[in-house]
Design a protein around this motif. Sequence first.
Motif, short mmCIF file in Angstrom:
data_model
loop_
_atom_site.label_atom_id
_atom_site.label_comp_id
_atom_site.label_asym_id
_atom_site.label_seq_id
_atom_site.Cartn_x
_atom_site.Cartn_y
_atom_site.Cartn_z
N SER A 1 -6.65 -2.33 3.48
CA SER A 1 -7.68 -2.45 2.45
C SER A 1 -8.85 -1.50 2.67
O SER A 1 -9.79 -1.47 1.87
N ASP B 1 -6.39 7.35 4.34
CA ASP B 1 -6.04 5.97 3.99
C ASP B 1 -6.03 5.09 5.24
O ASP B 1 -5.60 5.51 6.32
N THR C 1 0.83 -1.20 0.00
CA THR C 1 0.00 0.00 0.00
C THR C 1 0.86 1.26 0.00
O THR C 1 0.56 2.24 -0.70
N THR D 1 -6.17 -14.44 0.40
CA THR D 1 -5.90 -13.00 0.40
C THR D 1 -4.96 -12.68 1.56
O THR D 1 -4.72 -13.53 2.44
N SER D 2 -4.45 -11.45 1.58
CA SER D 2 -3.57 -11.05 2.69
C SER D 2 -4.29 -11.15 4.03
O SER D 2 -3.71 -11.60 5.02
N GLY E 1 -3.27 -6.14 7.31
CA GLY E 1 -3.95 -6.50 6.07
C GLY E 1 -5.35 -5.92 6.00
O GLY E 1 -5.79 -5.44 4.94
N TRP F 1 -4.13 2.61 6.00
CA TRP F 1 -2.82 2.23 6.56
C TRP F 1 -2.41 3.16 7.69
O TRP F 1 -1.68 2.75 8.60
#
Length: 480
Positions: A175, A182, A51, A318-319, A171, A184
């Motif tokens: 997303s 964001d 990301t 998936t992560s 993770g 993250w």
Amino acid sequence: MTTSAHPSTGAAPVPLHPDEVEVPTWRYLGFLLGPGVGTFAFNAVTVILPTLRERFGAGDIALELVIAGYGIPFAVLLILGGRLGDRFGRHRLYTLGMGLFLVSAIACALAPSIETLIVARVVQGVGAALCTPQVLGTIQATSRGEARTRAIAAFGASGGVGAAVGQVAGGALASLSFGPVDGWRAVFVVVALTAVAAIVFAPLAPRSRAHEVVAIDLVGTAALGIGILAASVALTFGPAWNWSWPVAVVLVTAAIALVGMWRHQDAIERSGRVPLLPPSVLRLRPLQLGLLAAGLFFAGYSALLYVFPRAVEAGGLTSLQAGLALLPFAVVFAAMSLLVGRIQSRWGDTTLVIGVAVQIVALVAMAVTLSVAWGSEIGLWLQPALVVLGAGQALIFSPLTQLVVREVPVEAAGLSGGMFSTAQQLALSFGVIVIGGVVTLTGAAGRDELIAGLMLDIALAAAVLALALVLRARSSRTAH
């Protein structure tokens, strides 16, 4: 009243107040949040790297610096952080380090560029190095017997849960988005909130420090710092530099600095002054074997943790699913860690031997499972072996930590936390380097990559088992 003294520390015997012998584990809550938030910050950030590449347009070197910017100062300053805690008080250093951790987490969450994020991560690594050694140091200096065993087990559980939750949360948050913000960035918000809780609850723990002034050996500190810094840089950037001649130069520099540091420390101790790393303590064979066993254990752990998400994602997960697959492992690890005190009171040093044997059984079971199953359901098929692995590693972590802690005199308790954490950090990097090299040379991917990680972990676990048997034999001879 219990006392402890050692000629190499230069400190008077440190009396333990009777009320401090059976300190309940909950009083260490603020300190125990430290290893949890540290491993959370490390693991969650490794997950959000893709990301960060997308958001900032960051290259490979910049992304490596996001990780290394935290890990290298952390490894370099751990032993100094422990000795500073011995001198100035472990509560004071823990609060200072966690304060830096908090400020840096806020800076990371608000970072407008990858360069700002890297600088903030360096500050975070410094903060972690100042506060982490104080956790084991405080536990060693203020508790005894089963109370110490329970507190060290909780220390291990905190780190294990932080690592697993970091994988899952990283993770999941990467997303998401929160309006214009964001997801993250929320990783660092979680880190900041946990750091606040750690600072708030830290005063619950009993206070401790060396009773005599501990001089800080500046020459020894500089030599040790150069040696660990050079070794960390070589291990971190060796693969990116294709192990070319500059890496060899850095490794030689590390060796020269560490040998010079050892000779300097030996001369200081012979003169009757207080060294940064007392050679008389480092020459203790149980301590040497314990640190070696810890290094092998963490190298295997990091190698497997490195290949697991990569491999199962290649298998169709998936992560987030890859992180969730490790969550039961972490839960069992935490639960068993809280019970390990009772287990050790019955089995003693045999607990470590049994734990390593259980670990090997679980790793072999994972390899067998992979030989007959693969695909998007592999996370489910691996759960029985992962649950057993969590139980086995919990039986290893606490006894292994105590092997190191109990060999260091109480008045230098910060040294034990620094040494153990330094060995842990260097081994974590080394494990990733080794398995990365194996994967690169063999071209293994997916299932083959995970099997390669398992084979490496099994080999290292077998070496740990041999060391555990030697340590148990030495302990039995001493007892008789």
